[in-house]
Design a protein around this motif. Structure first.
Motif, short mmCIF file in Angstrom:
data_model
loop_
_atom_site.label_atom_id
_atom_site.label_comp_id
_atom_site.label_asym_id
_atom_site.label_seq_id
_atom_site.Cartn_x
_atom_site.Cartn_y
_atom_site.Cartn_z
N ARG A 32 0.86 -1.18 0.00
CA ARG A 32 0.00 0.00 0.00
C ARG A 32 0.89 1.23 0.00
O ARG A 32 2.05 1.14 0.40
CB ARG A 32 -0.93 0.01 1.23
CG ARG A 32 -0.21 0.04 2.55
CD ARG A 32 -1.16 0.25 3.71
NE ARG A 32 -0.49 0.20 4.99
CZ ARG A 32 0.22 1.19 5.51
NH1 ARG A 32 0.36 2.32 4.84
NH2 ARG A 32 0.80 1.06 6.69
N PRO A 33 0.39 2.37 -0.44
CA PRO A 33 1.21 3.58 -0.39
C PRO A 33 1.58 3.93 1.05
O PRO A 33 0.75 3.83 1.96
CB PRO A 33 0.29 4.65 -1.01
CG PRO A 33 -0.71 3.89 -1.81
CD PRO A 33 -0.93 2.61 -1.07
N VAL A 34 2.83 4.34 1.26
CA VAL A 34 3.31 4.73 2.58
C VAL A 34 3.96 6.11 2.46
O VAL A 34 4.78 6.34 1.57
CB VAL A 34 4.35 3.72 3.13
CG1 VAL A 34 4.90 4.20 4.48
CG2 VAL A 34 3.72 2.34 3.28
N LEU A 35 3.58 7.02 3.33
CA LEU A 35 4.18 8.35 3.32
C LEU A 35 5.68 8.26 3.57
O LEU A 35 6.12 7.55 4.48
CB LEU A 35 3.54 9.23 4.40
CG LEU A 35 2.08 9.67 4.18
CD1 LEU A 35 1.56 10.36 5.43
CD2 LEU A 35 1.97 10.58 2.97
N MET A 36 6.46 8.96 2.78
CA MET A 36 7.91 8.94 2.97
C MET A 36 8.29 9.47 4.34
O MET A 36 9.25 8.99 4.96
CB MET A 36 8.59 9.77 1.87
CG MET A 36 8.55 9.13 0.51
SD MET A 36 9.54 10.03 -0.70
CE MET A 36 9.29 8.99 -2.15
N SER A 37 7.54 10.44 4.84
CA SER A 37 7.85 11.01 6.15
C SER A 37 7.53 10.05 7.29
O SER A 37 7.97 10.25 8.42
CB SER A 37 7.08 12.31 6.35
OG SER A 37 5.68 12.09 6.27
N HIS A 38 6.76 8.98 7.01
CA HIS A 38 6.36 8.03 8.06
C HIS A 38 7.22 6.78 8.11
O HIS A 38 7.15 6.03 9.09
CB HIS A 38 4.89 7.60 7.85
CG HIS A 38 3.91 8.61 8.34
ND1 HIS A 38 2.56 8.35 8.47
CD2 HIS A 38 4.07 9.90 8.75
CE1 HIS A 38 1.93 9.42 8.92
NE2 HIS A 38 2.84 10.37 9.09
#
Length: 220
Positions: A32-38
Motif C-alpha cells: 500500500r502507499p506509505v508516506l515517505m515522512s512516516h
C-alpha cells in the motif's frame, strides 16, 4: 539482508576502503502507499537500559552527537527506549526499479537513478542526503508499482563484538539489559513493520537469562 564486516560472506566491495562496520539492504514492493515522512528505521527496546553513565553525559553529549548525525532523529522514553530516523534521511542509497529490473541485493547497479529523481521531484532534494537537511514532504509516498531498494550502512557499532565507537570505544552489552539490537523499518503512522529482526551476541545471553529468571521469581 545484513552484512557484517569481517564475515566470510561479506561482499568485498561493500567494505573495502570504507569505515562502515555493517550494511543492510532491504528490497521489495509496498503493498500500500506509505508516506515517505512516516517510514522510519532504528532500534526499539522493551525495557530500559542499565549501568548508564551520568545523565548529563547521556543527554548533553551522546544524544547531541546522535542528533548531529541526523537532525530528524527521535528518541523514546527511558522505560521503553527507541531511536527512529526517517529511512530517506538515513539511507545512503535508494534505487527505484520497474518489477523485473531490480538490482541484486549486493550489486553495484546504477539503474533507477532517473526514475528515483522523477519520483522525488519537488520534495526538497534529488537524493537521500538532501533529506538530512530539509523537511520531508508529507505528500510524497512510496508507491506500489515499483521495486524499492534501500542501502543503509553504519560505522558506529561493530556487530562482531558489540563494541560502540562514540568519543571512545565501549562494550554496549553492559547497558542493554540482556536485550538484542533490533533492525527494523516501519510505518510510524500505523505501527506496521516492513521488516524487523534481532541481532544477538553471545555476551548478552547471561544477562538475558538473569532477567527472565528474575521475572519468573516475581510471578511465581
Amino acid at each position: 539482508m545484513l552484512w557484517t564486516k569481517g564475515a566470510p560472506s561479506q561482499p568485498e566491495h561493500l567494505f573495502h576502503g570504507q569505515r562502515r562496520k555493517s550494511s543492510i539492504t532491504v528490497q521489495g514492493q509496498f503493498k500500500r502507499p506509505v508516506l515517505m515522512s512516516h517510514l522510519v528505521t532504528g532500534p526499539e527496546f522493551t525495557r530500559g537500559f542499565v549501568n548508564l553513565p551520568a545523565r548529563w553525559f547521556v543527554e548533553g553529549v551522546l544524544l547531541r552527537i546522535a542528533s548531529r548525525i541526523s537532525p530528524q532523529m527521535k528518541f523514546g522514553p527511558p522505560k521503553r527506549p527507541f531511536l527512529q530516523v526517517p529511512v530517506m534521511s538515513l539511507a545512503q542509497r535508494v534505487i527505484v526499479s520497474e518489477p523485473g529490473d531490480e538490482p541484486q541485493l549486493a550489486g553495484r547497479s546504477e539503474q533507477g537513478a532517473e526514475l528515483y529523481k522523477a519520483i522525488l521531484e519537488d520534495t526538497g532534494g534529488e537524493n537521500s542526503w538532501e533529506f538530512k537537511k530539509s523537511p520531508l514532504s508529507k505528500e510524497k509516498v512510496f508507491d506500489m508499482g515499483h521495486i524499492w531498494t534501500f542501502h543503509m550502512h553504519q560505522h558506529i557499532v561493530d556487530l562482531s563484538t558489540f563494541n560502540m565507537q562514540i568519543l571512545k570505544q565501549f562494550d554496549i552489552t553492559h547497558y542493554l539489559n540482556g536485550q538484542p539490537l533490533q533492525s527494523m523499518i516501519k510505518d510510524r503512522g500505523t505501527g506496521e513493520y516492513v521488516v524487523s529482526f534481532e541481532v544477538w551476541h553471545e555476551k548478552l545471553i547471561k544477562d538475558a537469562e538473569r532477567y527472565y529468571e528474575q521475572k519468573q521469581e516475581e510471578f511465581g
